[in-house]
Design an enzyme around this catalytic site. Structure first.
Site, PDB file in Angstrom:
ATOM      1  CB  VAL A 153      -5.816  -5.268   2.390  1.00 51.32           C
ATOM      2  CG1 VAL A 153      -6.285  -5.837   3.729  1.00 51.32           C
ATOM      3  CG2 VAL A 153      -6.932  -5.376   1.350  1.00 51.32           C
ATOM      4  CB  THR A 174       5.903  -2.416  14.699  1.00 50.36           C
ATOM      5  OG1 THR A 174       5.520  -2.337  13.318  1.00 50.36           O
ATOM      6  CG2 THR A 174       6.653  -3.722  14.941  1.00 50.36           C
ATOM      7  CB  SER A 189      -0.925   0.016   1.217  1.00 51.42           C
ATOM      8  OG  SER A 189      -1.864  -1.013   1.101  1.00 51.42           O
ATOM      9  CG  HIS A 200       4.928  -1.534   9.033  1.00 51.67           C
ATOM     10  ND1 HIS A 200       6.081  -1.163   8.393  1.00 51.67           N
ATOM     11  CD2 HIS A 200       4.187  -2.203   8.116  1.00 51.67           C
ATOM     12  CE1 HIS A 200       6.043  -1.590   7.149  1.00 51.67           C
ATOM     13  NE2 HIS A 200       4.909  -2.216   6.945  1.00 51.67           N
ATOM     14  CD  GLU A 249       5.823   0.071  -2.008  1.00 54.41           C
ATOM     15  OE1 GLU A 249       5.005  -0.778  -1.608  1.00 54.41           O
ATOM     16  OE2 GLU A 249       6.750   0.510  -1.303  1.00 54.41           O
ATOM     17  NE  ARG A 253     -14.715  -2.672   7.990  1.00 53.09           N
ATOM     18  CZ  ARG A 253     -15.096  -3.381   9.066  1.00 53.09           C
ATOM     19  NH1 ARG A 253     -14.826  -4.689   9.147  1.00 53.09           N
ATOM     20  NH2 ARG A 253     -15.762  -2.803  10.049  1.00 53.09           N
TER      21      ARG A 253
HETATM   22  N1  LIG Z   1       2.004  -4.267   6.371  1.00 58.31           N
HETATM   23  C1  LIG Z   1       1.401  -4.010   5.188  1.00 58.31           C
HETATM   24  C2  LIG Z   1       2.125  -3.506   4.106  1.00 58.31           C
HETATM   25  N2  LIG Z   1       3.452  -3.285   4.209  1.00 58.31           N
HETATM   26  C3  LIG Z   1       4.326  -3.118   3.097  1.00 58.31           C
HETATM   27  C4  LIG Z   1       4.463  -1.682   2.631  1.00 58.31           C
HETATM   28  O1  LIG Z   1       3.246  -1.213   2.102  1.00 58.31           O
HETATM   29  C5  LIG Z   1       5.546  -1.523   1.573  1.00 58.31           C
HETATM   30  O2  LIG Z   1       5.244  -2.324   0.456  1.00 58.31           O
HETATM   31  C6  LIG Z   1       6.941  -1.920   2.048  1.00 58.31           C
HETATM   32  O3  LIG Z   1       7.253  -1.268   3.250  1.00 58.31           O
HETATM   33  C7  LIG Z   1       7.984  -1.525   0.977  1.00 58.31           C
HETATM   34  O4  LIG Z   1       7.988  -0.119   0.754  1.00 58.31           O
HETATM   35  N3  LIG Z   1       1.486  -3.225   2.940  1.00 58.31           N
HETATM   36  C8  LIG Z   1       0.148  -3.451   2.796  1.00 58.31           C
HETATM   37  O5  LIG Z   1      -0.426  -3.191   1.731  1.00 58.31           O
HETATM   38  N4  LIG Z   1      -0.562  -3.964   3.848  1.00 58.31           N
HETATM   39  C9  LIG Z   1       0.022  -4.243   5.042  1.00 58.31           C
HETATM   40  O6  LIG Z   1      -0.696  -4.706   5.975  1.00 58.31           O
HETATM   41  C1  LIG Z   2       7.657  -4.535   7.391  1.00 62.26           C
HETATM   42  C2  LIG Z   2       7.937  -4.383   8.858  1.00 62.26           C
HETATM   43  O1  LIG Z   2       8.707  -3.577   9.290  1.00 62.26           O
HETATM   44  C3  LIG Z   2       7.197  -5.287   9.765  1.00 62.26           C
HETATM   45  O2  LIG Z   2       8.090  -5.946  10.619  1.00 62.26           O
HETATM   46  C4  LIG Z   2       6.151  -4.565  10.565  1.00 62.26           C
HETATM   47  O3  LIG Z   2       5.670  -5.379  11.579  1.00 62.26           O
HETATM   48  P1  LIG Z   2       4.158  -5.329  12.048  1.00 62.26           P
HETATM   49  O4  LIG Z   2       3.285  -5.486  10.807  1.00 62.26           O
HETATM   50  O5  LIG Z   2       4.004  -6.464  13.026  1.00 62.26           O
HETATM   51  O6  LIG Z   2       3.902  -4.016  12.718  1.00 62.26           O
END
Ligand SMILES: Nc1c(NC[C@H](O)[C@H](O)[C@H](O)CO)[nH]c(=O)[nH]c1=O
Ligand SMILES: CC(=O)[C@@H](O)COP(=O)(O)O
Length: 164
Positions: free
Chosen positions: A90, A96, A61, A98, A63, A137
């Site tokens: 999603v 964390t 997401s 994040h 990106e 959803r």
């Molecule tokens: N944790 C989720 C992510 N994480 C990935 C980031 O969006 C991104 O692709 C990565 O950090 C590289 O830049 N993405 C989702 O779409 N959904 C998540 O739950």
């Molecule tokens: C992509 C991350 O940094 C990842 O470890 C985040 O962890 P979380 O989804 O458990 O918060």
């Protein structure tokens, strides 16, 4: 009965002349696939031709905003401009911060893109605290909630046509 949802449309919208882009993240793929299917189904119900529904993907997401901009610019450069774009992602809370950072950055940047790109950028991102919320959803839990991808398809058609 649930009151959530788009409600009845104010007009009958004909999407047969529209080109709509869908750009989806690949994180949480099973849920993404259902939302994508819902959005495409609804676009077609509004008359958008299959050949005018252009689908792209990005890793996650985070990106989506930059990917949407590149996607829109590329279609324009090819002489096939999009009338609306539906970014689909999603996000599910982990352990964390994040999730909070990506939700915030992605949402703000997608909203800004509406004004920068000059076409409707629909908010097709689920920001869920649990996997179950996301499955519901996407219409993947029978009898629970409707597939929100359908709302995003309808919103794209209405917003692409309404103010023309
Ligand atoms: N944790 C989720 C992510 N994480 C990935 C980031 O969006 C991104 O692709 C990565 O950090 C590289 O830049 N993405 C989702 O779409 N959904 C998540 O739950
Ligand atoms: C992509 C991350 O940094 C990842 O470890 C985040 O962890 P979380 O989804 O458990 O918060």
């Amino acid at each position: 009965m649930a009151v959530k949802g788009l409600g009845q449309l104010d007009l009958e919208y004909d999407g047969s002349d529209l080109r709509v882009g869908i750009i989806h993240a690949r994180w949480n793929k099973k849920i993404i696939d259902a939302l994508l299917e819902g959005a495409v189904k609804r676009l077609k119900e509004f008359g958008v031709k299959e050949s005018n529904i252009i689908i792209e993907s990005v890793p996650g997401s985070f990106e989506l905003p930059y990917g949407s901009k590149l996607f829109v610019d590329k279609q324009k450069a090819l002489g096939k401009p999009l009338d609306a774009i539906i970014p689909i992602g999603v996000l599910i809370k982990g352990s964390t911060m994040h999730f909070e950072y990506i939700c915030d950055a992605t949402t703000r940047q997608l909203m800004k893109l509406n004004f920068e790109l000059g076409i409707p950028v629909i908010f097709g991102v689920l920001t869920c605290l649990t996997e179950e919320q996301a499955f519901a959803r996407a219409g993947l839990i029978p009898g629970k909630m409707h597939n929100h991808g359908e709302d995003w398809g309808a919103a794209a058609v209405e917003m692409a046509i309404k103010f023309k």
